[in-house]
Design a protein around this motif. Structure first.
Motif, mmCIF file in Angstrom:
data_model
loop_
_atom_site.group_PDB
_atom_site.id
_atom_site.type_symbol
_atom_site.label_atom_id
_atom_site.label_comp_id
_atom_site.label_asym_id
_atom_site.label_seq_id
_atom_site.Cartn_x
_atom_site.Cartn_y
_atom_site.Cartn_z
ATOM 1 N N UNK A 21 -9.799 1.749 -13.716
ATOM 2 C CA UNK A 21 -9.556 1.430 -12.591
ATOM 3 C C UNK A 21 -8.044 0.748 -12.493
ATOM 4 N N UNK A 22 -7.786 1.039 -13.256
ATOM 5 C CA UNK A 22 -5.893 0.887 -13.379
ATOM 6 C C UNK A 22 -5.317 2.050 -13.038
ATOM 7 N N UNK A 23 -6.215 3.171 -12.777
ATOM 8 C CA UNK A 23 -5.649 4.836 -12.483
ATOM 9 C C UNK A 23 -5.903 4.182 -11.160
ATOM 10 N N UNK A 24 -6.974 4.147 -10.020
ATOM 11 C CA UNK A 24 -7.028 3.779 -8.906
ATOM 12 C C UNK A 24 -5.868 2.977 -8.776
ATOM 13 N N UNK A 25 -5.586 1.835 -9.086
ATOM 14 C CA UNK A 25 -4.332 0.817 -8.582
ATOM 15 C C UNK A 25 -3.013 2.468 -8.976
ATOM 16 N N UNK A 26 -2.735 2.446 -9.963
ATOM 17 C CA UNK A 26 -1.660 2.978 -9.743
ATOM 18 C C UNK A 26 -1.492 4.244 -9.174
ATOM 19 N N UNK A 27 -2.550 4.533 -8.502
ATOM 20 C CA UNK A 27 -3.030 6.266 -7.614
ATOM 21 C C UNK A 27 -2.506 5.887 -6.214
ATOM 22 N N UNK A 28 -2.059 3.998 -5.882
ATOM 23 C CA UNK A 28 -1.030 4.366 -4.692
ATOM 24 C C UNK A 28 0.187 4.453 -5.071
ATOM 25 N N UNK A 29 1.277 4.829 -5.618
ATOM 26 C CA UNK A 29 2.332 5.268 -6.105
ATOM 27 C C UNK A 29 2.757 5.717 -4.759
ATOM 28 N N UNK A 30 3.163 6.311 -4.314
ATOM 29 C CA UNK A 30 3.841 6.820 -3.449
ATOM 30 C C UNK A 30 3.455 7.470 -1.893
ATOM 31 N N UNK A 31 1.830 6.926 -1.690
ATOM 32 C CA UNK A 31 1.685 6.469 -0.382
ATOM 33 C C UNK A 31 1.425 5.810 0.284
ATOM 34 N N UNK A 32 2.254 5.033 -0.025
ATOM 35 C CA UNK A 32 2.273 3.814 0.936
ATOM 36 C C UNK A 32 3.590 3.263 1.230
ATOM 37 N N UNK A 66 2.191 -7.537 4.709
ATOM 38 C CA UNK A 66 0.793 -7.398 5.880
ATOM 39 C C UNK A 66 0.660 -5.700 6.574
ATOM 40 N N UNK A 67 1.848 -4.917 6.094
ATOM 41 C CA UNK A 67 1.457 -3.623 6.471
ATOM 42 C C UNK A 67 0.592 -2.976 5.743
ATOM 43 N N UNK A 68 1.330 -3.305 3.897
ATOM 44 C CA UNK A 68 0.210 -3.104 2.215
ATOM 45 C C UNK A 68 -1.229 -3.347 3.303
ATOM 46 N N UNK A 69 -1.717 -4.511 3.783
ATOM 47 C CA UNK A 69 -2.751 -4.892 3.211
ATOM 48 C C UNK A 69 -3.588 -4.288 4.395
ATOM 49 N N UNK A 70 -3.586 -3.416 5.265
ATOM 50 C CA UNK A 70 -4.070 -3.225 5.744
ATOM 51 C C UNK A 70 -4.056 -0.599 6.115
ATOM 52 N N UNK A 71 -3.045 -1.076 5.321
ATOM 53 C CA UNK A 71 -3.214 0.413 5.157
ATOM 54 C C UNK A 71 -4.267 0.864 4.540
ATOM 55 N N UNK A 72 -4.237 2.781 5.595
ATOM 56 C CA UNK A 72 -5.871 3.615 4.876
ATOM 57 C C UNK A 72 -6.082 3.218 3.084
ATOM 58 N N UNK A 73 -5.284 3.859 2.555
ATOM 59 C CA UNK A 73 -5.108 3.967 1.035
ATOM 60 C C UNK A 73 -5.498 2.262 0.347
ATOM 61 N N UNK A 74 -4.382 1.361 0.837
ATOM 62 C CA UNK A 74 -4.694 0.490 0.366
ATOM 63 C C UNK A 74 -6.505 -0.571 0.651
#
Length: 95
Positions: A21-32, A66-74
């Motif tokens: 689960x921590x990796x799922x969170x880390x995987x957002x890096x560089x994508x938003x 707010x943009x982060x909250x609705x981003x497809x990756x998030x």
């Protein structure tokens, strides 16, 4: 700068599940693009009041958060977290 912190307590607190689960969170890096920094920490004390994972993110503004909250990756991360989390709490503050 806006700091967004979330603590997660998982239904399954096994080391493998927490790490995945921590990796799922880390995987957002560089994508938003609005996500200026991200740090994911796994609890080392394992006390009764501990949460399993801490997520610390930083944004330039409330609008960026707010943009982060609705981003497809998030949104995909939210789907995962809804399945695995027992509880979460958050704090947002200007930094």
């Amino acid at each position: 700068m806006l700091t967004h912190i979330v603590f997660f307590k998982l239904k399954d607190g096994s080391a493998e599940n927490v790490a995945n689960t921590a990796q799922v969170l880390r995987d957002m890096e560089g994508k938003i693009e609005v996500l200026k920094s991200i740090e994911v920490g796994i609890d080392v004390l394992h006390s009764e009041r501990s949460y399993h994972i801490a997520l610390i993110t930083k944004f330039d503004s409330m609008e960026a958060l707010e943009q982060y909250q609705v981003h497809p990756v998030h949104k995909k991360v939210i789907e995962h977290m809804l399945q695995v989390r027992e509880a979460s709490v958050s704090v947002d503050f200007e930094s």
